[in-house]
Design a protein around this motif. Sequence first.
Motif, PDB file in Angstrom:
ATOM      1  N   THR A 171       0.847  -1.185   0.000  1.00 22.38           N
ATOM      2  CA  THR A 171       0.000   0.000   0.000  1.00 22.38           C
ATOM      3  C   THR A 171       0.884   1.236   0.000  1.00 22.38           C
ATOM      4  N   SER A 172       1.528   1.454  -1.142  1.00 19.11           N
ATOM      5  CA  SER A 172       2.479   2.557  -1.261  1.00 19.11           C
ATOM      6  C   SER A 172       2.829   2.741  -2.729  1.00 19.11           C
ATOM      7  N   GLY A 173       4.052   3.220  -3.004  1.00 23.98           N
ATOM      8  CA  GLY A 173       4.439   3.627  -4.340  1.00 23.98           C
ATOM      9  C   GLY A 173       5.387   2.682  -5.048  1.00 23.98           C
ATOM     10  N   THR A 174       6.243   3.266  -5.907  1.00 24.53           N
ATOM     11  CA  THR A 174       7.062   2.517  -6.848  1.00 24.53           C
ATOM     12  C   THR A 174       8.065   1.590  -6.181  1.00 24.53           C
ATOM     13  N   ASP A 175       8.989   2.143  -5.405  1.00 22.75           N
ATOM     14  CA  ASP A 175      10.050   1.321  -4.821  1.00 22.75           C
ATOM     15  C   ASP A 175       9.529   0.134  -4.025  1.00 22.75           C
ATOM     16  N   PRO A 176       8.592   0.337  -3.090  1.00 26.08           N
ATOM     17  CA  PRO A 176       8.123  -0.807  -2.307  1.00 26.08           C
ATOM     18  C   PRO A 176       7.594  -1.937  -3.174  1.00 26.08           C
ATOM     19  N   ASN A 177       6.888  -1.583  -4.247  1.00 31.54           N
ATOM     20  CA  ASN A 177       6.309  -2.616  -5.101  1.00 31.54           C
ATOM     21  C   ASN A 177       7.321  -3.215  -6.062  1.00 31.54           C
ATOM     22  N   ARG A 178       8.246  -2.415  -6.582  1.00 30.89           N
ATOM     23  CA  ARG A 178       9.260  -2.983  -7.481  1.00 30.89           C
ATOM     24  C   ARG A 178      10.269  -3.831  -6.699  1.00 30.89           C
ATOM     25  N   ILE A 196       8.833 -11.017  13.455  1.00 33.68           N
ATOM     26  CA  ILE A 196       9.200  -9.637  13.807  1.00 33.68           C
ATOM     27  C   ILE A 196       8.711  -8.706  12.703  1.00 33.68           C
ATOM     28  N   ASN A 197       7.889  -7.739  13.062  1.00 34.16           N
ATOM     29  CA  ASN A 197       7.405  -6.762  12.108  1.00 34.16           C
ATOM     30  C   ASN A 197       8.477  -5.711  11.851  1.00 34.16           C
ATOM     31  N   CYS A 198       8.761  -5.460  10.590  1.00 33.85           N
ATOM     32  CA  CYS A 198       9.889  -4.613  10.226  1.00 33.85           C
ATOM     33  C   CYS A 198       9.570  -3.124  10.342  1.00 33.85           C
ATOM     34  N   THR A 199      10.603  -2.350  10.604  1.00 35.50           N
ATOM     35  CA  THR A 199      10.543  -0.897  10.539  1.00 35.50           C
ATOM     36  C   THR A 199      11.146  -0.462   9.210  1.00 35.50           C
ATOM     37  N   ASP A 200      11.284   0.850   9.015  1.00 33.88           N
ATOM     38  CA  ASP A 200      11.873   1.321   7.762  1.00 33.88           C
ATOM     39  C   ASP A 200      13.376   1.052   7.690  1.00 33.88           C
ATOM     40  N   ALA A 201      13.958   0.532   8.766  1.00 38.49           N
ATOM     41  CA  ALA A 201      15.368   0.150   8.715  1.00 38.49           C
ATOM     42  C   ALA A 201      15.576  -1.142   7.931  1.00 38.49           C
ATOM     43  N   ASP A 202      14.535  -1.974   7.875  1.00 36.66           N
ATOM     44  CA  ASP A 202      14.678  -3.264   7.192  1.00 36.66           C
ATOM     45  C   ASP A 202      13.497  -3.551   6.268  1.00 36.66           C
ATOM     46  N   SER A 203      12.827  -2.497   5.821  1.00 36.88           N
ATOM     47  CA  SER A 203      11.765  -2.609   4.821  1.00 36.88           C
ATOM     48  C   SER A 203      11.698  -1.283   4.072  1.00 36.88           C
ATOM     49  N   GLU A 204      10.836  -1.222   3.078  1.00 34.90           N
ATOM     50  CA  GLU A 204      10.760  -0.020   2.240  1.00 34.90           C
ATOM     51  C   GLU A 204       9.320   0.469   2.155  1.00 34.90           C
ATOM     52  N   PRO A 205       8.877   1.304   3.107  1.00 34.41           N
ATOM     53  CA  PRO A 205       7.504   1.817   3.034  1.00 34.41           C
ATOM     54  C   PRO A 205       7.319   2.891   1.968  1.00 34.41           C
ATOM     55  N   ASP A 206       8.371   3.670   1.688  1.00 38.86           N
ATOM     56  CA  ASP A 206       8.292   4.754   0.713  1.00 38.86           C
ATOM     57  C   ASP A 206       9.511   4.726  -0.199  1.00 38.86           C
ATOM     58  N   ASN A 207       9.411   5.441  -1.323  1.00 37.02           N
ATOM     59  CA  ASN A 207      10.505   5.473  -2.293  1.00 37.02           C
ATOM     60  C   ASN A 207      11.796   5.973  -1.655  1.00 37.02           C
ATOM     61  N   LEU A 208      12.857   5.176  -1.768  1.00 40.00           N
ATOM     62  CA  LEU A 208      14.134   5.588  -1.203  1.00 40.00           C
ATOM     63  C   LEU A 208      15.306   4.825  -1.822  1.00 40.00           C
ATOM     64  N   TYR A 390       3.374  -7.012   9.038  1.00 41.61           N
ATOM     65  CA  TYR A 390       2.979  -5.624   9.264  1.00 41.61           C
ATOM     66  C   TYR A 390       4.199  -4.705   9.267  1.00 41.61           C
ATOM     67  N   PHE A 391       3.945  -3.448   8.945  1.00 41.16           N
ATOM     68  CA  PHE A 391       4.969  -2.418   9.034  1.00 41.16           C
ATOM     69  C   PHE A 391       4.841  -1.708  10.365  1.00 41.16           C
ATOM     70  N   SER A 392       5.928  -1.653  11.098  1.00 37.69           N
ATOM     71  CA  SER A 392       5.941  -1.010  12.406  1.00 37.69           C
ATOM     72  C   SER A 392       6.503   0.403  12.277  1.00 37.69           C
ATOM     73  N   ASP A 393       5.700   1.390  12.639  1.00 36.10           N
ATOM     74  CA  ASP A 393       6.074   2.801  12.495  1.00 36.10           C
ATOM     75  C   ASP A 393       5.802   3.540  13.807  1.00 36.10           C
ATOM     76  N   PRO A 394       6.529   3.180  14.865  1.00 40.40           N
ATOM     77  CA  PRO A 394       6.226   3.760  16.180  1.00 40.40           C
ATOM     78  C   PRO A 394       6.354   5.272  16.226  1.00 40.40           C
ATOM     79  N   ALA A 395       7.202   5.851  15.398  1.00 35.77           N
ATOM     80  CA  ALA A 395       7.367   7.305  15.386  1.00 35.77           C
ATOM     81  C   ALA A 395       6.377   7.988  14.456  1.00 35.77           C
ATOM     82  N   ARG A 396       5.548   7.219  13.768  1.00 34.25           N
ATOM     83  CA  ARG A 396       4.561   7.742  12.817  1.00 34.25           C
ATOM     84  C   ARG A 396       5.230   8.588  11.728  1.00 34.25           C
TER      85      ARG A 396
END
Length: 716
Positions: A171-178, A196-208, A390-396
């Motif tokens: 449920t996001s953009g280009t990078d996460p899906n590609r 273990i549900n990943c944070t953005d340190a070990d997953s890609e929620p947004d283009n980066l 699930y994606f864990s985003d404790p800092a929102r």
Amino acid sequence: MTIDRRKFLSLSAGTSATIALGVLPLSIRKALAVQAAVETGTIKDVKHIVILMQENRGFDHYFGTMKGVRGYGDRFPVPLESGKPVWFQSNGETEISPFHMNPEKFNAYLAPSTPHSFSDSQAAWNQGKFGYWPKYKNDNSMGYFKRSDIPFQFALAESFTICDAYYCSITSGTDPNRITFFSGSNFNPELGAKGINCTDADSEPDNLRCWIANPELDKWPDPGYSYKDSAFHWPTLPDVLEAAGVSWRIYQDPNDNWTGAMNGGLAFASFREAKPGTPIYENGMSHWSLDNLARDVKNGTLPAVSWVLPPREFSEHPGGPSSPQKGSNFTEKVLNALTSNEEVWSKTVFFLTFDENDGLFDHLPPPAVPSYNADGTLAGASTLPLDGEYFSDPARAHLKEEDTISGTLRPFGLSARVPMYLVSPWSKGGWVSSEVFDHTSLAMFLEKRFDLTVPSISPWHRAVCGDLSSAFDFSGHESADLTQLPDTSRYALTDTQQMAMARYFIPITHEPLYQERGTRFSRKLPYELHVDTLVEGGSAVKLLFRNTGSKGVVFHVYDKLHLDRIPRRYTVEAGKTLADEWSIAPDQGRYDLWVYAPNGFVRAISDLTATPKVGAQPECQLEYDEVLGDVTIAFHNTGSESCKFLIEDSVYRSGGPWVIEVTPGESVQKQWSLKDSAHWYDLCVSCDKRGGFLRRFAGRVETGKHSLSDPMMGTD
């Protein structure tokens, strides 16, 4: 059911999609005329797999008006909190419903892109409630094209096979899906396997991670790419293929791939650290043009697996510099290359899909793991563990401030539908496949064809998403309907004309929903689904979800008395059952639950009777006859007085209504033949002693044979 092709064509008549032998590009005539090279009659006969992933188009946006697919003529749209159907989305001030982006009146082809990050996608999806798609995307998100606007896309789909239940993975953009598309996962599979549900340190929620850090300076091969963030380390599909000795290549211009974004491999250490002379460097990072592709086809040296990455201008991305016309022209060039050698094409499967939906609206609720309610409880359940999905985003950091419907643990996906065309000698003839697929399905297709394992695909994806093989007929016996494919060479003139036109505006009044009438040949599906009901006085309703099919499924349950709540979702693996209950005491024993599953499966379970639960106690269950393709309903009465059930079908068959009287403690069965409706059914059951009682059963009986799409899909 044996489907007579002449009968099918008569059912399909009456739209502008008439099958015709027109003036076709030579490559397309070959693509349709060449017979499959059949040796074993299985997937093993596929010697070449070619994959093109374009940019940012949604299924409803392209094909919601096309006959024979689940589009704007869907008779069972999910309800919004307002009580209106899903079509009536709000921008925060007014409701916006789907509207035609008419290129004859406005600059529609070059309409701007819409927001498509994790935060706005989560807010628009609203954990399955929908409701505010234009608010978090923008009003443009509700626009769509018709057949006359994108004739090449329609013709390609109707010459070959289209999937109408293919979802992007995240449920996001280009990078996460590609990244998912190129590796089988968007999050660290080792952590996921540990729950273990990943944070953005070990997953890609947004283009980066796929984007080059300095696109003006980072040219390939000299001085090379620099990157914005750390690399992932699980194996990509090219890594898996290489280890298995399967030849592969990525055809791309590394200096015109939208600053790296088209290449999901760039997020991984194996690509970033590849040295000249290594397979990853030579086949995955180097310049291989469409001319190289055509040469390899003509010479018979096409690899077993090939990816084609579009340049930005021809990526089909909304908002320019691309357009549907430029995208179709690029697709035609790829087909020209692939069909230049008939022997090669006779052994080739060409997959064409899109990474994500931009911010473009799609009306079907995507199969996904259950969301969490704001209080931390799970809105649904599963027969297999969900920890790690699930994606864990404790800092929102990746959520909108006002998006508080759930906590900071959010489902990665599945997300909205995107088009997937299957173009090959094994998929000719204008079929639709309605099995649930996503970007991991392509990886599973590679697994099945080459007897290998992609270790990063999660158990949940394997349970719910198919491997795409069911959408083909590898016997090679299918004939071809030659639909006219329009010329795509005038894209530059079309875009120039569009730029001179006024920007299109959103209609002030709601346009009537439109979808062409007619059917398509429809692939057999692996689903055999049941929902049984037990009402415990005025205290609770229990639902038993049974899956006696061969593929896992997600059931969505919308509580129409409490549409402010997140709909519950239930993942039920093949051969398993799952039960849950709803408290109805606060509603004086009333309830109104609607259950949705793939390919138009619907169950309405409601009783709005205000009287106490005494007297007749009606209930009924539907069962299938998989051999005949019929249905039987068993009627029960556990109460103290007799009652009469009234069964109506005003959709697929004449006759009726039928009346079944059941005395206390009795059970009565009645069977309905579905042979004249291609095994589709829609039966409504009420009861004379309980005015608010309703059980509705709708869907298609799977017989293990191919069938037709819903004959009643579409609008007048």
